[in-house]
Design an enzyme around this catalytic site. Structure first.
Site, mmCIF file in Angstrom:
data_model
loop_
_atom_site.group_PDB
_atom_site.id
_atom_site.type_symbol
_atom_site.label_atom_id
_atom_site.label_comp_id
_atom_site.label_asym_id
_atom_site.label_seq_id
_atom_site.Cartn_x
_atom_site.Cartn_y
_atom_site.Cartn_z
ATOM 1 N N SER A 51 0.801 -1.229 0.000
ATOM 2 C CA SER A 51 0.000 0.000 0.000
ATOM 3 C C SER A 51 0.831 1.276 0.000
ATOM 4 O O SER A 51 0.280 2.360 -0.201
ATOM 5 C CB SER A 51 -0.924 0.016 1.220
ATOM 6 N N LYS A 100 0.405 3.577 -2.942
ATOM 7 C CA LYS A 100 -0.835 4.326 -3.218
ATOM 8 C C LYS A 100 -0.640 5.837 -3.386
ATOM 9 O O LYS A 100 -1.180 6.423 -4.335
ATOM 10 C CB LYS A 100 -1.886 4.009 -2.154
ATOM 11 N N TYR A 144 -3.409 -2.716 -10.236
ATOM 12 C CA TYR A 144 -3.363 -2.514 -8.780
ATOM 13 C C TYR A 144 -2.538 -3.622 -8.112
ATOM 14 O O TYR A 144 -1.683 -3.350 -7.262
ATOM 15 C CB TYR A 144 -4.793 -2.463 -8.210
ATOM 16 N N TYR A 159 -4.818 4.565 7.826
ATOM 17 C CA TYR A 159 -6.155 3.972 7.965
ATOM 18 C C TYR A 159 -6.785 4.288 9.317
ATOM 19 O O TYR A 159 -6.826 5.423 9.732
ATOM 20 C CB TYR A 159 -6.099 2.445 7.739
ATOM 21 N N VAL A 182 1.347 -3.659 4.073
ATOM 22 C CA VAL A 182 1.297 -4.914 4.826
ATOM 23 C C VAL A 182 2.571 -5.759 4.723
ATOM 24 O O VAL A 182 2.711 -6.743 5.445
ATOM 25 C CB VAL A 182 0.094 -5.813 4.420
HETATM 26 O O1 DON Z 1 -4.617 -6.568 -0.135
HETATM 27 C C1 DON Z 1 -4.190 -5.618 -0.773
HETATM 28 O O2 DON Z 1 -4.930 -4.889 -1.428
HETATM 29 C C2 DON Z 1 -2.693 -5.427 -0.688
HETATM 30 N N1 DON Z 1 -1.977 -6.096 -1.589
HETATM 31 C C3 DON Z 1 -2.256 -4.063 -0.308
HETATM 32 C C4 DON Z 1 -2.488 -3.989 1.148
HETATM 33 C C5 DON Z 1 -1.737 -3.066 1.986
HETATM 34 O O3 DON Z 1 -0.534 -2.953 2.000
HETATM 35 C C6 DON Z 1 -2.613 -2.404 2.959
HETATM 36 N N2 DON Z 1 -1.909 -1.610 3.880
HETATM 37 N N3 DON Z 1 -1.507 -1.660 4.964
#
Ligand code: DON
Length: 335
Positions: A83, A86, A208, A260, A278
């Site tokens: 993320s 983004k 994405y 978030y 993540v």
């Molecule tokens: O599940 C998703 O959309 C991820 N690949 C991106 C998630 C992410 O890093 C959210 N942030 N903390």
């Protein structure tokens, strides 16, 4: 000609030697040693490839807007950006379409919800902001190009301007994201239902998943954060990565929504625009001064790096980085 071309190897070596001996470097080493033994949290496993991360990976990197780099720990260990991609994608969409059009497709309101919540603004059918998955998928859908490879290449070119090195996608993570991405598909199809994204949605979802699977290291992330801090110019190469006019847009959504459902506590206790991912990274931007990146894959229940939050809280407090800290002098460690 970019700045790197102007600098000879000796100059770069001298600047690196200075960084090694500097008090800031010593301070970061102490921080690193303090939190290295903190083993709270859990490696993300909802995407099987992410579960392969080593829980003890840990690095801290600070890049000043004058181009000086301070790194400790596993700062050259590759991981996927997740993320943290983004805000940079949001900048690219703004450059391609302008603020007015982008704001018809994605809002700027914090949700106070988890990153993957399936909610849209009922009044406008827009996703709330570009930092949550819904807004990031809508943002990916905005990236122009006649076919998927062209769109991906534009994204990779953009990341190369920010990091100063070749960008590539981790194919195994991309495949794993795609295979397990039903919740993101659900979010995408909800937006398609409301006409908020174009019908080539599966291509945009792939983009994405690819942006999340971009390979970076902690040093790259700190250079990227420092580029935002430096009004869009990569301080290690001198190359512009994003138009200066969009820096306020990017930093304000990072400040209000980058963490978030921890965004309020973060704004209070750390007080700088930030973004987590993540895979265990957190970036922070101190406008005009520096970029910070911390990498440690052990996450708390909100999906933020446990060590990352601790390190940023202490750094902000001790170096006087909170953007509303108007009374404290900046720490002499940053001179
Ligand atoms: O599940 C998703 O959309 C991820 N690949 C991106 C998630 C992410 O890093 C959210 N942030 N903390």
């Amino acid at each position: 000609m970019n700045k790197q071309d102007d600098r000879n190897d000796l100059e770069i070596l001298v600047s690196e030697m200075k960084a090694i001996k500097s008090p800031l470097r010593r301070y970061l080493n102490e921080l690193y040693a303090k939190y290295k033994t903190l083993d709270e949290g859990k490696v993300a496993d909802y995407i099987p490839e992410l579960a392969k991360a080593k829980p003890d990976w840990f690095s801290i990197c600070v890049v000043k807007t004058n181009g000086q780099v301070f790194e400790v720990g596993d700062s050259r260990q590759d991981f996927t950006i997740q993320s943290m991609s983004k805000p940079f994608m949001y900048g690219l969409a703004l450059e391609q379409h302008g603020r007015e059009f982008v704001s018809t497709k994605v809002g700027v309101e914090p949700t106070g919800e988890a990153f993957n919540s399936i909610i849209l603004d009922e009044a406008s059918n827009r996703p709330f902001n570009p930092m949550v998955n819904a807004g990031a998928i809508a943002t990916a859908a905005l990236i122009r190009g006649e076919d998927p490879p062209t769109r991906l290449n534009r994204v990779l070119d953009m990341f190369e301007r920010y990091t100063g090195r070749k960008a590539s996608v981790d194919i195994a993570v991309f495949a794993s994201e795609k295979q397990t991405g039903n919740r993101n598909r659900a979010i995408g199809y909800l937006m398609l239902n409301f006409g908020m994204v174009p019908p080539n949605l599966d291509e945009s979802l792939d983009l994405y998943f690819q942006q999340c699977s971009l390979l970076v290291n902690c040093r790259d992330m700190a250079v990227m954060a420092a580029t935002l801090a430096n009004n869009g110019i990569n301080p290690t190469t001198g190359q512009r990565a994003v138009e200066a006019q969009y820096i306020p847009d990017i930093l304000s959504v990072m400040y209000t929504s980058g963490m978030y459902n921890y965004a309020g506590q973060w704004a209070y206790s750390v007080g700088i625009p930030a973004k987590s991912g993540v895979s265990g990274g957190i970036i922070g931007v101190v406008p005009g001064k520096l970029g910070i990146a911390v990498f440690s894959p052990l996450l708390d229940s909100q999906g933020n790096s446990v060590r990352g939050i601790k390190v940023c809280e202490q750094l902000s407090r001790e170096l006087g980085l909170h953007i509303f800290n108007l009374s404290n002098q900046q720490s002499e460690l940053l001179d």
